[in-house]
Write a protein that holds these residues in place. Sequence first.
Motif, PDB file in Angstrom:
ATOM      1  N   VAL A  95       0.828  -1.202   0.000  1.00 51.73           N
ATOM      2  CA  VAL A  95       0.000   0.000   0.000  1.00 51.73           C
ATOM      3  C   VAL A  95       0.864   1.255   0.000  1.00 51.73           C
ATOM      4  CG1 VAL A  95      -1.661   1.331   1.367  1.00 51.73           C
ATOM      5  CG2 VAL A  95      -1.966  -1.131   1.085  1.00 51.73           C
ATOM      6  N   ALA A  96       1.902   1.277   0.851  1.00 52.13           N
ATOM      7  CA  ALA A  96       2.751   2.469   0.940  1.00 52.13           C
ATOM      8  C   ALA A  96       3.490   2.718  -0.373  1.00 52.13           C
ATOM      9  CB  ALA A  96       3.748   2.324   2.089  1.00 52.13           C
ATOM     10  N   SER A  97       3.972   1.666  -1.017  1.00 52.55           N
ATOM     11  CA  SER A  97       4.671   1.834  -2.297  1.00 52.55           C
ATOM     12  C   SER A  97       3.725   2.366  -3.366  1.00 52.55           C
ATOM     13  CB  SER A  97       5.283   0.500  -2.750  1.00 52.55           C
ATOM     14  OG  SER A  97       6.288   0.078  -1.851  1.00 52.55           O
ATOM     15  N   LEU A  98       2.496   1.847  -3.383  1.00 52.81           N
ATOM     16  CA  LEU A  98       1.505   2.338  -4.345  1.00 52.81           C
ATOM     17  C   LEU A  98       1.222   3.816  -4.105  1.00 52.81           C
ATOM     18  CD1 LEU A  98      -0.547   1.700  -6.602  1.00 52.81           C
ATOM     19  CD2 LEU A  98      -2.187   1.078  -4.804  1.00 52.81           C
ATOM     20  N   LEU A  99       1.109   4.198  -2.840  1.00 51.67           N
ATOM     21  CA  LEU A  99       0.882   5.597  -2.501  1.00 51.67           C
ATOM     22  C   LEU A  99       2.031   6.467  -2.971  1.00 51.67           C
ATOM     23  CD1 LEU A  99      -0.617   7.875  -0.964  1.00 51.67           C
ATOM     24  CD2 LEU A  99       0.611   7.126   1.100  1.00 51.67           C
ATOM     25  N   MET A 100       3.260   6.035  -2.721  1.00 52.24           N
ATOM     26  CA  MET A 100       4.417   6.835  -3.112  1.00 52.24           C
ATOM     27  C   MET A 100       4.507   6.992  -4.624  1.00 52.24           C
ATOM     28  SD  MET A 100       5.888   8.103  -0.549  1.00 52.24           S
ATOM     29  CE  MET A 100       7.214   8.770  -1.550  1.00 52.24           C
ATOM     30  N   ARG A 101       4.192   5.941  -5.364  1.00 50.09           N
ATOM     31  CA  ARG A 101       4.228   6.065  -6.825  1.00 50.09           C
ATOM     32  C   ARG A 101       3.155   7.042  -7.308  1.00 50.09           C
ATOM     33  NH1 ARG A 101       5.333   0.302  -6.149  1.00 50.09           N
ATOM     34  NH2 ARG A 101       7.536  -0.010  -6.679  1.00 50.09           N
ATOM     35  N   GLY A 102       2.021   7.037  -6.636  1.00 47.72           N
ATOM     36  CA  GLY A 102       0.992   8.012  -6.981  1.00 47.72           C
ATOM     37  C   GLY A 102       1.438   9.436  -6.695  1.00 47.72           C
ATOM     38  N   LEU A 103       2.108   9.647  -5.558  1.00 51.31           N
ATOM     39  CA  LEU A 103       2.605  10.978  -5.223  1.00 51.31           C
ATOM     40  C   LEU A 103       3.674  11.430  -6.213  1.00 51.31           C
ATOM     41  CD1 LEU A 103       2.842  10.710  -1.329  1.00 51.31           C
ATOM     42  CD2 LEU A 103       1.337  12.239  -2.616  1.00 51.31           C
ATOM     43  N   LEU A 104       4.555  10.532  -6.624  1.00 54.68           N
ATOM     44  CA  LEU A 104       5.586  10.901  -7.597  1.00 54.68           C
ATOM     45  C   LEU A 104       4.957  11.330  -8.923  1.00 54.68           C
ATOM     46  CD1 LEU A 104       8.239   8.096  -6.981  1.00 54.68           C
ATOM     47  CD2 LEU A 104       8.531  10.546  -6.544  1.00 54.68           C
ATOM     48  N   PRO A 122      13.498   4.094   5.517  1.00 60.66           N
ATOM     49  CA  PRO A 122      14.347   4.325   4.332  1.00 60.66           C
ATOM     50  C   PRO A 122      14.210   3.258   3.253  1.00 60.66           C
ATOM     51  CG  PRO A 122      15.577   4.754   6.352  1.00 60.66           C
ATOM     52  CD  PRO A 122      14.276   4.143   6.774  1.00 60.66           C
ATOM     53  N   THR A 123      14.006   2.003   3.639  1.00 59.27           N
ATOM     54  CA  THR A 123      13.907   0.933   2.638  1.00 59.27           C
ATOM     55  C   THR A 123      12.711   1.153   1.716  1.00 59.27           C
ATOM     56  OG1 THR A 123      14.949  -0.653   4.146  1.00 59.27           O
ATOM     57  CG2 THR A 123      13.710  -1.554   2.297  1.00 59.27           C
ATOM     58  N   LEU A 124      11.601   1.581   2.291  1.00 59.16           N
ATOM     59  CA  LEU A 124      10.410   1.881   1.481  1.00 59.16           C
ATOM     60  C   LEU A 124      10.732   2.956   0.454  1.00 59.16           C
ATOM     61  CD1 LEU A 124       7.347   2.172   0.785  1.00 59.16           C
ATOM     62  CD2 LEU A 124       7.201   3.744   2.745  1.00 59.16           C
ATOM     63  N   TYR A 125      11.357   4.028   0.887  1.00 59.16           N
ATOM     64  CA  TYR A 125      11.586   5.154  -0.019  1.00 59.16           C
ATOM     65  C   TYR A 125      12.685   4.855  -1.031  1.00 59.16           C
ATOM     66  CZ  TYR A 125       8.571   7.406   3.356  1.00 59.16           C
ATOM     67  OH  TYR A 125       7.512   7.704   4.162  1.00 59.16           O
ATOM     68  N   ARG A 126      13.663   4.068  -0.640  1.00 57.08           N
ATOM     69  CA  ARG A 126      14.665   3.641  -1.619  1.00 57.08           C
ATOM     70  C   ARG A 126      14.012   2.830  -2.737  1.00 57.08           C
ATOM     71  NH1 ARG A 126      19.488   2.480   2.391  1.00 57.08           N
ATOM     72  NH2 ARG A 126      20.954   4.094   1.723  1.00 57.08           N
ATOM     73  N   GLY A 127      12.985   2.076  -2.388  1.00 57.24           N
ATOM     74  CA  GLY A 127      12.309   1.250  -3.374  1.00 57.24           C
ATOM     75  C   GLY A 127      11.597   2.040  -4.453  1.00 57.24           C
ATOM     76  N   VAL A 128      11.373   3.337  -4.228  1.00 57.59           N
ATOM     77  CA  VAL A 128      10.741   4.182  -5.246  1.00 57.59           C
ATOM     78  C   VAL A 128      11.674   5.320  -5.664  1.00 57.59           C
ATOM     79  CG1 VAL A 128       8.354   3.620  -4.665  1.00 57.59           C
ATOM     80  CG2 VAL A 128       9.521   5.450  -3.412  1.00 57.59           C
TER      81      VAL A 128
END
Length: 344
Positions: A95-104, A122-128
């Motif tokens: 869910v968090a990765s999907l949210l971050m891709r939407g924000l980008l 940090p691992t989540l944000y590095r992934g995007v």
Amino acid sequence: MTQLRVRDVTEADLAAILRIRARSFGPLGDGGERWWRRVADETLGGRMLAVVDADDTVLASGRARPFGQVWGGRHQPMGGVAGVYVDPAARGRGVASLLMRGLLARMAELGDGISCLFPTAPTLYRGVGFEFGGPLPRFTYAAHDLRALGSLSRGLRPRGAGPADAQLFAALMRADQQRNRLSGPRLVDEQEWRHELGDEDTIAYVLDGRDGGPTGFVTYTLSDETLRVDTFVADGRDAAAALWAVVGSGSSAAPTVHAFLDPRDPVALLAGAEARHDVEQQSWMARIVDLPKAVAGRGFSPSLAATAHLTVEDPDLPQNSGTWRLDVSGGSATATCVERPPTV
């Protein structure tokens, strides 16, 4: 994941998002309701997104605040990612990765060249695509050492500042960041300064340069016999000494001063006193959102002249993918795409 989607947050979603925030970080403290209303007003209508399930239940939310940031002394639009809240029951599902891709994607649509955040994961944000961009150091000084700098101020007397000085503060900060060719600090705009200077907890003093004199300002708060300096701008040694002396003037009541300063900022050197050894720092992460815009928007050393080729793979923002030629000269640079990756 196929039933999850990203959409804009509406006024009707705010109560649910606040509940998710409380489950993730605890309830809002004193003044929290005013803060929540202010950031919601700032980001509703395009800069606050939610991940919802098939029943349109909000599972997560995040904001891309409209900031400016200085790079090499030049300012460009930056999307400040904040308020990334994920319901505990929805974690571990992407869910968090999907949210971050939407924000980008949204920041790219809105014209942000770069994005920054303070990471909790940090691992989540590095992934995007985010990576550590730099630290926010906190230096600790003895207040009496700063008070002693008054002898170097050549009689300058800062005056108390308030909301009416918001435009002056914004202009002085911009000029300081440009003059010292700083990289990383955020540019606070007039509206935000007006709010900050109207906060009863904020203590602010300014040298406004009347009659062509030195300029600068300092903002700080006082709590538990400790002063916290959040912003300090000065255009020379005299101004810095006068402002530091004001900060240290209450050394008997507040013997310790914490100051958030870039160690390359001349203000840190002009303190004249050695910081104690318990220097702390909070790291921030950055990511390019629009590659040619980010390159063109930052400053470079005027003496640098170079050309380089690089290949970028950016699956989350594919418009950045390809082979690019970077040309740097005269303090500026351009990025030109010379080859796009093949389409499948």
